[in-house]
Design a protein around this motif. Structure first.
Motif, PDB file in Angstrom:
ATOM      1  N   ASP A 286      20.868  35.687  31.681  1.00 44.44           N
ATOM      2  CA  ASP A 286      21.173  34.475  30.091  1.00 44.44           C
ATOM      3  C   ASP A 286      22.144  33.476  30.577  1.00 44.44           C
ATOM      4  OD1 ASP A 286      21.504  33.499  27.466  1.00 44.44           O
ATOM      5  OD2 ASP A 286      21.269  35.303  26.691  1.00 44.44           O
ATOM      6  N   ARG A 287      21.100  32.598  30.919  1.00 49.35           N
ATOM      7  CA  ARG A 287      21.806  31.463  31.596  1.00 49.35           C
ATOM      8  C   ARG A 287      22.788  30.757  30.311  1.00 49.35           C
ATOM      9  NH1 ARG A 287      16.788  29.766  36.158  1.00 49.35           N
ATOM     10  NH2 ARG A 287      17.006  31.169  37.255  1.00 49.35           N
ATOM     11  N   ALA A 288      22.503  30.476  29.548  1.00 46.17           N
ATOM     12  CA  ALA A 288      22.583  29.957  28.344  1.00 46.17           C
ATOM     13  C   ALA A 288      24.437  31.300  28.057  1.00 46.17           C
ATOM     14  CB  ALA A 288      21.901  29.996  26.973  1.00 46.17           C
ATOM     15  N   ARG A 289      24.790  31.980  28.068  1.00 46.32           N
ATOM     16  CA  ARG A 289      25.215  32.566  27.604  1.00 46.32           C
ATOM     17  C   ARG A 289      26.117  32.272  29.543  1.00 46.32           C
ATOM     18  NH1 ARG A 289      23.924  38.953  26.381  1.00 46.32           N
ATOM     19  NH2 ARG A 289      23.348  39.044  28.718  1.00 46.32           N
ATOM     20  N   ALA A 290      25.625  32.617  30.094  1.00 50.51           N
ATOM     21  CA  ALA A 290      26.531  32.686  31.659  1.00 50.51           C
ATOM     22  C   ALA A 290      26.885  30.787  31.688  1.00 50.51           C
ATOM     23  CB  ALA A 290      26.074  32.817  33.016  1.00 50.51           C
ATOM     24  N   GLU A 291      26.248  30.288  31.083  1.00 57.98           N
ATOM     25  CA  GLU A 291      26.802  28.714  31.224  1.00 57.98           C
ATOM     26  C   GLU A 291      28.682  28.945  30.910  1.00 57.98           C
ATOM     27  OE1 GLU A 291      26.135  24.271  32.548  1.00 57.98           O
ATOM     28  OE2 GLU A 291      25.260  26.530  32.713  1.00 57.98           O
ATOM     29  N   ARG A 292      28.849  29.053  29.640  1.00 54.13           N
ATOM     30  CA  ARG A 292      30.116  29.141  29.194  1.00 54.13           C
ATOM     31  C   ARG A 292      31.428  29.967  31.006  1.00 54.13           C
ATOM     32  NH1 ARG A 292      27.674  31.930  24.901  1.00 54.13           N
ATOM     33  NH2 ARG A 292      28.753  34.050  25.734  1.00 54.13           N
ATOM     34  N   HIS A 293      31.061  30.446  30.822  1.00 50.62           N
ATOM     35  CA  HIS A 293      32.252  31.260  32.244  1.00 50.62           C
ATOM     36  C   HIS A 293      31.404  30.474  33.542  1.00 50.62           C
ATOM     37  CE1 HIS A 293      32.257  34.467  29.273  1.00 50.62           C
ATOM     38  NE2 HIS A 293      30.995  34.721  28.917  1.00 50.62           N
ATOM     39  N   LEU A 294      31.464  29.676  34.217  1.00 53.37           N
ATOM     40  CA  LEU A 294      31.028  29.082  35.193  1.00 53.37           C
ATOM     41  C   LEU A 294      31.864  27.931  35.184  1.00 53.37           C
ATOM     42  CD1 LEU A 294      26.629  29.063  35.571  1.00 53.37           C
ATOM     43  CD2 LEU A 294      28.119  30.935  36.520  1.00 53.37           C
ATOM     44  N   ARG A 295      32.115  27.998  36.820  1.00 51.96           N
ATOM     45  CA  ARG A 295      33.399  27.131  36.970  1.00 51.96           C
ATOM     46  C   ARG A 295      33.333  27.008  38.759  1.00 51.96           C
ATOM     47  NH1 ARG A 295      33.988  27.982  32.456  1.00 51.96           N
ATOM     48  NH2 ARG A 295      36.392  28.527  31.384  1.00 51.96           N
ATOM     49  N   ASP A 296      33.943  25.853  39.053  1.00 43.04           N
ATOM     50  CA  ASP A 296      33.839  25.304  40.470  1.00 43.04           C
ATOM     51  C   ASP A 296      34.918  27.264  41.023  1.00 43.04           C
ATOM     52  OD1 ASP A 296      36.194  24.511  40.174  1.00 43.04           O
ATOM     53  OD2 ASP A 296      35.759  22.059  39.985  1.00 43.04           O
ATOM     54  N   GLU A 297      34.556  25.988  42.806  1.00 42.94           N
ATOM     55  CA  GLU A 297      35.129  27.162  43.282  1.00 42.94           C
ATOM     56  C   GLU A 297      36.842  27.215  43.334  1.00 42.94           C
ATOM     57  OE1 GLU A 297      36.580  27.104  48.274  1.00 42.94           O
ATOM     58  OE2 GLU A 297      34.737  26.614  47.829  1.00 42.94           O
ATOM     59  N   GLU A 298      37.214  25.705  42.940  1.00 40.01           N
ATOM     60  CA  GLU A 298      39.509  25.438  42.374  1.00 40.01           C
ATOM     61  C   GLU A 298      39.468  26.217  41.127  1.00 40.01           C
ATOM     62  OE1 GLU A 298      37.051  23.205  43.822  1.00 40.01           O
ATOM     63  OE2 GLU A 298      37.189  22.734  46.168  1.00 40.01           O
ATOM     64  N   THR A 299      38.485  26.397  40.598  1.00 37.86           N
ATOM     65  CA  THR A 299      38.917  27.011  39.433  1.00 37.86           C
ATOM     66  C   THR A 299      38.599  28.135  38.719  1.00 37.86           C
ATOM     67  OG1 THR A 299      37.190  25.370  37.939  1.00 37.86           O
ATOM     68  CG2 THR A 299      39.176  24.172  38.266  1.00 37.86           C
ATOM     69  N   ASP A 300      37.263  28.877  39.224  1.00 38.97           N
ATOM     70  CA  ASP A 300      37.225  30.262  39.353  1.00 38.97           C
ATOM     71  C   ASP A 300      38.517  31.309  39.586  1.00 38.97           C
ATOM     72  OD1 ASP A 300      34.583  31.945  39.122  1.00 38.97           O
ATOM     73  OD2 ASP A 300      35.814  32.634  40.505  1.00 38.97           O
ATOM     74  N   PRO A 301      38.326  31.733  38.411  1.00 38.92           N
ATOM     75  CA  PRO A 301      39.566  32.843  37.907  1.00 38.92           C
ATOM     76  C   PRO A 301      39.284  34.500  38.565  1.00 38.92           C
ATOM     77  CG  PRO A 301      38.046  32.837  36.046  1.00 38.92           C
ATOM     78  CD  PRO A 301      37.081  31.534  36.877  1.00 38.92           C
ATOM     79  N   VAL A 302      37.931  34.912  39.091  1.00 38.94           N
ATOM     80  CA  VAL A 302      37.906  35.368  39.685  1.00 38.94           C
ATOM     81  C   VAL A 302      38.144  35.656  41.525  1.00 38.94           C
ATOM     82  CG1 VAL A 302      35.530  37.150  40.805  1.00 38.94           C
ATOM     83  CG2 VAL A 302      36.026  36.624  38.301  1.00 38.94           C
ATOM     84  N   LEU A 303      37.563  34.323  42.346  1.00 38.90           N
ATOM     85  CA  LEU A 303      37.555  33.824  42.820  1.00 38.90           C
ATOM     86  C   LEU A 303      40.012  34.124  43.714  1.00 38.90           C
ATOM     87  CD1 LEU A 303      37.486  32.995  46.303  1.00 38.90           C
ATOM     88  CD2 LEU A 303      37.193  31.125  45.389  1.00 38.90           C
ATOM     89  N   SER A 304      40.211  33.597  42.071  1.00 38.32           N
ATOM     90  CA  SER A 304      41.682  32.900  42.657  1.00 38.32           C
ATOM     91  C   SER A 304      42.331  34.557  41.948  1.00 38.32           C
ATOM     92  CB  SER A 304      42.541  32.243  41.263  1.00 38.32           C
ATOM     93  OG  SER A 304      42.040  31.393  41.261  1.00 38.32           O
ATOM     94  N   ALA A 305      42.198  35.701  41.228  1.00 41.67           N
ATOM     95  CA  ALA A 305      42.830  36.530  41.187  1.00 41.67           C
ATOM     96  C   ALA A 305      42.662  37.526  42.705  1.00 41.67           C
ATOM     97  CB  ALA A 305      41.646  37.436  40.306  1.00 41.67           C
ATOM     98  N   LEU A 306      41.371  37.751  43.051  1.00 43.19           N
ATOM     99  CA  LEU A 306      41.651  38.549  44.961  1.00 43.19           C
ATOM    100  C   LEU A 306      41.747  37.587  45.649  1.00 43.19           C
ATOM    101  CD1 LEU A 306      37.259  38.422  44.070  1.00 43.19           C
ATOM    102  CD2 LEU A 306      39.082  40.562  44.195  1.00 43.19           C
ATOM    103  N   ARG A 307      41.993  36.107  45.766  1.00 42.04           N
ATOM    104  CA  ARG A 307      43.432  35.454  46.153  1.00 42.04           C
ATOM    105  C   ARG A 307      44.326  36.037  46.592  1.00 42.04           C
ATOM    106  NH1 ARG A 307      41.831  29.629  47.502  1.00 42.04           N
ATOM    107  NH2 ARG A 307      43.546  29.508  49.671  1.00 42.04           N
ATOM    108  N   ARG A 308      45.124  36.057  45.187  1.00 36.47           N
ATOM    109  CA  ARG A 308      46.237  36.946  44.962  1.00 36.47           C
ATOM    110  C   ARG A 308      46.429  38.422  45.443  1.00 36.47           C
ATOM    111  NH1 ARG A 308      45.567  33.859  40.245  1.00 36.47           N
ATOM    112  NH2 ARG A 308      44.952  35.675  38.844  1.00 36.47           N
TER     113      ARG A 308
END
Length: 275
Positions: free
Chosen positions: A48-70
């Motif tokens: 559901d692209r409209a629903r997913a749109e609310r969660h999409l971020r760029d690399e610098e601000t993506d919370p999942v990537l940040s959590a995995l790096r930590r």
């Protein structure tokens, strides 16, 4: 060399997905793994692209990537994040991007999926990945504690020229994270992964999505580890969770001596077509 694979049932809430991923990092490190491999679309799986749109971020601000790096830094383990959906495509579309994170939390390599899944299946399923995502332009091999790892994502599996380029560049392990559909998985998943391992004389590690997801799709599962001779070392079946496999690096040289197909490769031009 011990590795871990996280077979995920990624949902529509990135915070919940990040929690499951970081728990997998902790368990993988506790189990003695050098590196954890996660599937394609580890952070968000929502058609559901409209629903997913609310969660999409760029690399610098993506919370999942940040959590995995930590988590990588906290537990001292490398992670191949199979891929994340991110903003940042050059033409305004998203990118389907994988990351290689080292044990200090630094990003060592990035790979954008080259081959995009635009198909109509006999089941009635229709997928147009290129409508939302921009394709990558370059193959990537990165040095790791496991040796040189060639990066790819899901549908790339069907294009052997990519894996020829990766093994020509020195890759001895091919990582193929995926979110395969059930019909294509049942037909082709095992045979293609074994073929890529045999052709390259390399280990193949394929962390996969599995089961019925919150957005209604169903994925095939069967995260696999395949050795350079084509032997399946691990098949995780259908249940989500963590699996481990032990890789013997001497197996690569043994197989490549036994069947030196890489050394026998030749550049082949356009065929002569006889009419």
């Amino acid at each position: 060399m011990r590795i871990a694979l996280f077979q995920a049932q990624t949902g529509i809430d990135p915070a919940a997905n990040a929690s499951a991923l970081t728990q997998a990092v902790e368990a993988a490190a506790a189990g003695g793994a050098i590196m954890l491999f996660t599937p394609e679309m580890s952070g968000l799986l929502d058609r559901d692209r409209a629903r997913a749109e609310r969660h999409l971020r760029d690399e610098e601000t993506d919370p999942v990537l940040s959590a995995l790096r930590r988590a990588a830094a906290e537990h001292g383990i490398w992670i191949h994040v199979g891929s994340l959906a991110l903003r940042g495509g050059s033409d305004g579309r998203l990118v389907n991007r994988g990351f290689l994170i080292d044990g200090e939390g630094a990003i060592r390599a990035r790979y954008d999926k080259i081959h995009l899944f635009d198909v109509d299946l006999p089941t009635g399923e229709s997928w147009r990945e290129s409508a939302a995502y921009a394709g990558g332009k370059r193959a990537v091999v990165a040095e790791t504690p496991l040796g040189p790892v060639g990066l790819s994502i899901c549908y790339d599996l069907r294009f052997p020229d990519l894996y020829r380029a990766l093994s020509n560049a020195g890759a001895t392990l091919l990582s193929i994270p995926a979110a395969f559909t059930v019909p294509t998985g049942e037909a082709h998943w095992h045979v293609l992964l074994r073929a890529r391992a045999i052709e390259a004389g390399a280990f193949v590690v394929a962390a996969a999505q599995t089961g019925c997801h919150e957005d209604g799709r169903e994925t095939y599962g069967h995260s696999l580890v395949v050795d350079p001779w084509g032997e399946v070392l691990l098949d995780m079946g259908l249940e989500p969770g963590l699996g481990f496999a032990d890789l013997d690096p001497a197996r690569i040289e043994e197989v490549r001596r036994r069947l030196p197909a890489i050394r026998h490769r030749r550049s082949i031009g356009e065929p002569e077509v006889m009419r």
